[in-house]
Scaffold this motif. Structure first.
Motif, short mmCIF file in Angstrom:
data_model
loop_
_atom_site.label_atom_id
_atom_site.label_comp_id
_atom_site.label_asym_id
_atom_site.label_seq_id
_atom_site.Cartn_x
_atom_site.Cartn_y
_atom_site.Cartn_z
N PHE A 119 0.77 -1.24 0.00
CA PHE A 119 0.00 0.00 0.00
C PHE A 119 0.81 1.30 0.00
CE2 PHE A 119 -2.32 -3.22 2.67
CZ PHE A 119 -2.95 -3.80 1.58
N PRO A 120 1.70 1.47 -0.98
CA PRO A 120 2.36 2.77 -1.12
C PRO A 120 1.37 3.82 -1.64
CG PRO A 120 2.92 1.34 -2.97
CD PRO A 120 2.07 0.52 -2.03
N GLY A 121 1.79 5.06 -1.63
CA GLY A 121 0.95 6.11 -2.22
C GLY A 121 -0.11 6.62 -1.27
N LEU A 122 -1.09 7.27 -1.86
CA LEU A 122 -2.12 7.94 -1.06
C LEU A 122 -3.10 6.95 -0.44
CD1 LEU A 122 -3.03 10.98 -3.35
CD2 LEU A 122 -1.71 11.02 -1.22
N ASP A 123 -3.76 7.38 0.64
CA ASP A 123 -4.84 6.64 1.29
C ASP A 123 -4.44 5.20 1.62
OD1 ASP A 123 -6.41 8.91 0.99
OD2 ASP A 123 -7.05 8.31 -1.02
N ALA A 124 -3.28 5.05 2.21
CA ALA A 124 -2.77 3.70 2.53
C ALA A 124 -3.72 2.94 3.46
CB ALA A 124 -1.39 3.82 3.17
N GLN A 125 -4.31 3.66 4.42
CA GLN A 125 -5.19 2.96 5.37
C GLN A 125 -6.45 2.45 4.66
OE1 GLN A 125 -4.13 6.17 5.56
NE2 GLN A 125 -3.40 6.67 7.62
N GLU A 126 -7.00 3.25 3.75
CA GLU A 126 -8.17 2.81 2.97
C GLU A 126 -7.78 1.62 2.10
OE1 GLU A 126 -7.46 5.92 3.56
OE2 GLU A 126 -9.23 7.19 3.57
N GLN A 127 -6.60 1.69 1.50
CA GLN A 127 -6.14 0.57 0.68
C GLN A 127 -6.06 -0.71 1.51
OE1 GLN A 127 -2.66 0.99 -1.91
NE2 GLN A 127 -2.56 3.15 -1.37
N ALA A 128 -5.54 -0.59 2.74
CA ALA A 128 -5.39 -1.77 3.62
C ALA A 128 -6.76 -2.35 3.97
CB ALA A 128 -4.64 -1.38 4.89
N LEU A 129 -7.72 -1.47 4.28
CA LEU A 129 -9.07 -1.95 4.62
C LEU A 129 -9.71 -2.62 3.41
CD1 LEU A 129 -10.46 1.00 6.76
CD2 LEU A 129 -9.98 -1.32 7.55
N ALA A 130 -9.57 -2.01 2.27
CA ALA A 130 -10.20 -2.55 1.06
C ALA A 130 -9.61 -3.91 0.70
CB ALA A 130 -10.02 -1.56 -0.11
N TYR A 131 -8.33 -4.09 1.02
CA TYR A 131 -7.68 -5.36 0.68
C TYR A 131 -8.06 -6.46 1.66
CZ TYR A 131 -4.14 -8.25 -1.51
OH TYR A 131 -3.50 -9.23 -2.22
N GLY A 132 -8.47 -6.04 2.87
CA GLY A 132 -8.88 -7.02 3.87
C GLY A 132 -7.74 -7.55 4.73
N VAL A 133 -6.63 -6.79 4.82
CA VAL A 133 -5.52 -7.26 5.67
C VAL A 133 -5.95 -7.26 7.13
CG1 VAL A 133 -3.68 -6.53 4.10
CG2 VAL A 133 -4.51 -4.93 5.83
N GLN A 134 -5.32 -8.12 7.93
CA GLN A 134 -5.65 -8.21 9.35
C GLN A 134 -4.60 -7.56 10.23
OE1 GLN A 134 -6.56 -12.37 10.08
NE2 GLN A 134 -8.19 -12.35 8.58
N VAL A 135 -3.48 -7.21 9.61
CA VAL A 135 -2.42 -6.48 10.31
C VAL A 135 -2.05 -5.28 9.44
CG1 VAL A 135 -0.07 -6.58 11.22
CG2 VAL A 135 -1.53 -8.61 11.35
N ALA A 136 -1.98 -4.11 10.07
CA ALA A 136 -1.56 -2.90 9.35
C ALA A 136 -0.41 -2.28 10.15
CB ALA A 136 -2.73 -1.94 9.21
N GLY A 137 -0.05 -1.05 9.84
CA GLY A 137 1.04 -0.45 10.60
C GLY A 137 1.66 0.73 9.89
N CYS A 138 2.88 1.05 10.32
CA CYS A 138 3.58 2.18 9.71
C CYS A 138 5.03 1.81 9.46
CB CYS A 138 3.49 3.41 10.61
SG CYS A 138 4.27 3.21 12.21
N THR A 139 5.63 2.56 8.56
CA THR A 139 7.02 2.32 8.15
C THR A 139 7.78 3.64 8.13
OG1 THR A 139 6.26 0.56 6.65
CG2 THR A 139 8.48 1.44 6.28
N VAL A 140 8.93 3.66 8.78
CA VAL A 140 9.87 4.78 8.58
C VAL A 140 10.97 4.27 7.66
CG1 VAL A 140 11.38 6.48 9.66
CG2 VAL A 140 9.37 5.62 10.92
N HIS A 141 11.19 4.99 6.58
CA HIS A 141 12.16 4.52 5.58
C HIS A 141 12.97 5.68 5.03
CE1 HIS A 141 9.86 6.07 2.07
NE2 HIS A 141 8.82 5.90 2.87
N PHE A 142 14.15 5.33 4.49
CA PHE A 142 14.93 6.34 3.77
C PHE A 142 14.20 6.66 2.48
CE2 PHE A 142 18.42 4.58 6.38
CZ PHE A 142 18.89 5.77 6.91
#
Ligand code: GRF
Length: 206
Positions: A119-142
């Protein structure tokens, strides 16, 4: 004692991640660094007003109507004038030019509200819900020249609950974002980690 490392924060909106970092810097939970400058590409960003209120060096460098390269050059100059060691994107909602990325090699961090590479890009949380994942979260990256793609410094996971909507999931992730970003900054500034291929690994002690 060695000089404090200087952070440059880039934001476009609310600025809650910036405020979490600023709180941790002020309280000493994130030691050895200071916020040298906060830059917003929007003059009316609430995060910029919050930075002013805290007496931080905060500037608007308006992006609207300007070419990306020209806008980024002004930001690069501002960050360099302020001696910034590490650039932290905190809800900065504009793509950076290759020139910007090249001006701060492996010295730009971003936080994204998903477990990348999902789920890169915009609205990552909506993308995760729409996909039906059971674990979500956040990433700090270079930050590299591809969107939400650079080497991962740190991730935090949260459960997705059956009755979640975008708001409730975003809030649960945001709580972890506020912890993760300072931890990631501390990890990068420690000098104890290095990039090995796609991995960010602890270096052997000298
Ligand atoms: C956060 O969800 C962050 O992950 C994303 O943009 C949002 C910014 O929120 N990149 P805030 O402005 O830090 O409150």
């Amino acid at each position: 004692m060695s000089a404090k490392k200087k952070l440059g924060i880039l934001l476009s909106g609310r600025g809650s991640n910036f405020l979490a970092i600023a709180d941790n810097v002020a309280s000493g939970k994130l030691p050895g660094c200071e916020i040298a400058v906060v830059i917003s590409n929007k003059a009316d960003a609430p995060g910029l007003a919050a930075a002013h209120k805290r007496g931080l060096n905060a500037v608007a460098i308006e992006a609207r109507g300007r070419k990306r390269a020209e806008h980024d050059e002004e930001m690069i100059a501002c960050l360099q004038e302020n001696g910034v060691d590490l650039v932290c994107l905190a809800g900065y909602m504009r793509l950076l030019s290759p020139q910007f990325v090249q001006a701060f090699p492996q010295r730009i961090l971003n936080i994204h509200p998903s477990l990348l590479p999902a789920f890169p890009g915009l609205d990552a949380q909506e993308q995760a819900l729409a996909y039906g994942v059971q674990v979500a979260g956040c990433t700090v990256h270079f930050v590299d020249e591809e969107l939400d793609h650079g080497v991962i410094v740190l991730q935090k996971a949260v459960p997705v609950l059956e009755d979640d909507d975008a708001h409730t999931l975003s809030q649960r992730i945001l709580e972890q974002e506020h912890i993760a970003y300072s931890e990631a900054i501390a990890r990068v500034l420690s000098g104890a980690y290095g990039v090995l291929g796609r991995k960010y690994v602890k270096l052997p002690e000298a």
